[in-house]
Design a protein around this motif. Structure first.
Motif, short mmCIF file in Angstrom:
data_model
loop_
_atom_site.label_atom_id
_atom_site.label_comp_id
_atom_site.label_asym_id
_atom_site.label_seq_id
_atom_site.Cartn_x
_atom_site.Cartn_y
_atom_site.Cartn_z
N GLN A 161 0.87 -1.18 0.00
CA GLN A 161 0.00 0.00 0.00
C GLN A 161 0.90 1.23 0.00
OE1 GLN A 161 -2.29 0.16 3.64
NE2 GLN A 161 -3.93 1.32 2.70
N THR A 162 0.49 2.26 -0.68
CA THR A 162 1.24 3.51 -0.72
C THR A 162 0.36 4.64 -0.22
OG1 THR A 162 2.50 2.71 -2.61
CG2 THR A 162 2.57 5.07 -2.21
N GLY A 163 0.93 5.50 0.60
CA GLY A 163 0.18 6.63 1.14
C GLY A 163 1.04 7.40 2.13
N LEU A 164 0.38 8.09 3.03
CA LEU A 164 1.09 8.91 4.01
C LEU A 164 1.19 8.22 5.36
CD1 LEU A 164 -0.53 12.40 3.26
CD2 LEU A 164 1.72 11.56 2.54
N ASN A 172 -7.85 5.71 13.15
CA ASN A 172 -8.91 6.38 12.40
C ASN A 172 -8.22 7.56 11.73
OD1 ASN A 172 -11.26 7.32 11.39
ND2 ASN A 172 -12.08 8.06 13.32
N PHE A 173 -7.74 7.32 10.52
CA PHE A 173 -6.85 8.27 9.89
C PHE A 173 -7.57 9.22 8.95
CE2 PHE A 173 -4.25 4.24 10.13
CZ PHE A 173 -3.60 4.60 11.30
N PRO A 174 -7.05 10.47 8.88
CA PRO A 174 -7.57 11.38 7.85
C PRO A 174 -7.26 10.82 6.46
CG PRO A 174 -6.23 12.55 9.46
CD PRO A 174 -6.06 11.09 9.74
N ARG A 175 -7.97 11.29 5.47
CA ARG A 175 -7.83 10.81 4.09
C ARG A 175 -6.36 10.86 3.65
NH1 ARG A 175 -12.09 11.42 0.12
NH2 ARG A 175 -11.33 10.48 -1.78
N GLY A 176 -5.90 9.77 3.06
CA GLY A 176 -4.54 9.70 2.54
C GLY A 176 -3.55 9.06 3.49
N PHE A 189 9.31 6.24 13.00
CA PHE A 189 9.24 7.39 12.10
C PHE A 189 10.60 8.05 12.00
CE2 PHE A 189 8.23 11.61 10.61
CZ PHE A 189 7.09 11.46 9.84
N SER A 190 11.28 8.27 13.14
CA SER A 190 12.59 8.94 13.15
C SER A 190 13.65 8.17 12.38
CB SER A 190 13.13 9.10 14.57
OG SER A 190 12.18 9.56 15.44
N SER A 191 13.52 6.84 12.33
CA SER A 191 14.53 6.05 11.64
C SER A 191 14.44 6.16 10.12
CB SER A 191 14.48 4.59 12.08
OG SER A 191 13.31 3.97 11.61
N ILE A 192 13.32 6.63 9.60
CA ILE A 192 13.18 6.77 8.14
C ILE A 192 12.96 8.20 7.68
CG2 ILE A 192 12.39 4.41 7.82
CD1 ILE A 192 9.53 5.53 7.44
N GLY A 193 12.74 9.13 8.62
CA GLY A 193 12.51 10.51 8.24
C GLY A 193 12.59 11.44 9.44
N ASN A 194 12.47 12.71 9.17
CA ASN A 194 12.55 13.74 10.21
C ASN A 194 11.16 13.98 10.80
OD1 ASN A 194 12.79 16.15 11.66
ND2 ASN A 194 14.42 16.87 10.31
N THR A 195 11.04 13.90 12.12
CA THR A 195 9.74 14.09 12.77
C THR A 195 9.19 15.50 12.55
OG1 THR A 195 10.82 14.59 14.87
CG2 THR A 195 10.09 12.32 14.52
N ARG A 196 10.05 16.45 12.26
CA ARG A 196 9.57 17.82 12.02
C ARG A 196 8.70 17.90 10.77
NH1 ARG A 196 14.78 21.18 12.10
NH2 ARG A 196 15.72 19.15 12.05
N SER A 197 8.89 16.96 9.86
CA SER A 197 8.07 16.98 8.64
C SER A 197 6.62 16.57 8.94
CB SER A 197 8.66 16.04 7.58
OG SER A 197 8.55 14.70 8.01
N GLY A 198 6.43 15.73 9.97
CA GLY A 198 5.08 15.34 10.38
C GLY A 198 4.46 14.22 9.56
N LEU A 199 4.68 14.24 8.26
CA LEU A 199 4.13 13.21 7.36
C LEU A 199 5.20 12.77 6.37
CD1 LEU A 199 0.70 14.85 6.39
CD2 LEU A 199 1.05 12.94 7.96
N ASN A 204 9.48 -0.15 17.76
CA ASN A 204 9.09 -0.06 16.35
C ASN A 204 7.72 -0.72 16.17
OD1 ASN A 204 11.34 1.33 15.55
ND2 ASN A 204 12.45 -0.48 14.89
N THR A 205 6.68 0.09 16.39
CA THR A 205 5.30 -0.38 16.28
C THR A 205 4.50 0.59 15.42
OG1 THR A 205 4.67 0.78 18.31
CG2 THR A 205 5.34 -1.53 18.54
N ALA A 206 3.27 0.15 15.09
CA ALA A 206 2.43 0.99 14.22
C ALA A 206 0.96 0.69 14.41
CB ALA A 206 2.81 0.74 12.76
N ALA A 207 0.15 1.64 13.98
CA ALA A 207 -1.31 1.46 13.91
C ALA A 207 -1.69 1.39 12.44
CB ALA A 207 -2.01 2.64 14.57
N HIS A 208 -2.59 0.47 12.13
CA HIS A 208 -3.10 0.33 10.77
C HIS A 208 -4.58 0.01 10.86
CE1 HIS A 208 -3.70 -1.25 6.70
NE2 HIS A 208 -2.64 -0.54 6.37
N MET A 209 -5.35 0.44 9.88
CA MET A 209 -6.80 0.26 9.91
C MET A 209 -7.23 -1.20 9.78
SD MET A 209 -8.45 3.21 10.14
CE MET A 209 -9.98 3.07 9.26
#
Length: 129
Positions: free
Chosen positions: A37-40, A97-101, A111-121, A64-69
């Motif tokens: 799946q691709t998205g934000l 319960n994620f916003p669209r996208g 998140f920090s291991s693959i990107g900067n948290t300041r970006s948010g998404l 290293n955990t996550a939420a998914h629908m």
């Protein structure tokens, strides 16, 4: 009297169907293997640290955990940042319960291991292992 019996049978059937429609457990994660799946992706705010997730586990911002629908609890997922190619493997232990996208909510550490948290998404690819 007949109406009460019919109503009782209908209620029993509804309860039985509801019991059969529970979310799949980690044992059925194999059914999802190869799903992509691709998205934000976003990440959990620090205020959720040590709060219970939908699976019953406490959220740990350093894990290293996550939420998914939809993915089952316990599923191992590779999340790849499409901008820089960095990836992290996370365990699904919460719902969202994620916003669209938005397709996944990562722990702060993931998140920090693959990107900067300041970006948010981040634009990511999610792949079930």
């Amino acid at each position: 009297m007949k109406w009460n019996v019919q109503r009782g049978l209908l209620l029993s059937c509804c309860l039985l169907l509801a019991a059969c429609s529970s979310q799949p457990d980690a044992g059925s994660a194999g059914n999802w293997r190869g799903y992509t799946q691709t998205g934000l992706a976003s990440y959990y705010a620090d205020r959720y640290h040590n709060k219970r997730t939908a699976s019953g586990e406490p959220y740990k911002k350093s894990a290293n955990t996550a939420a998914h629908m939809a993915l089952p609890f316990g599923a191992m997922v590779r999340v790849t940042n499409l901008a820089n190619g960095k990836s992290v493997v996370v365990k699904v232990n919460d719902r969202g319960n994620f916003p669209r996208g938005r397709i996944i909510d990562l722990s702060r550490a993931a998140f920090s291991s693959i990107g900067n948290t300041r970006s948010g998404l981040l634009k990511v690819k999610v792949e079930v292992l």
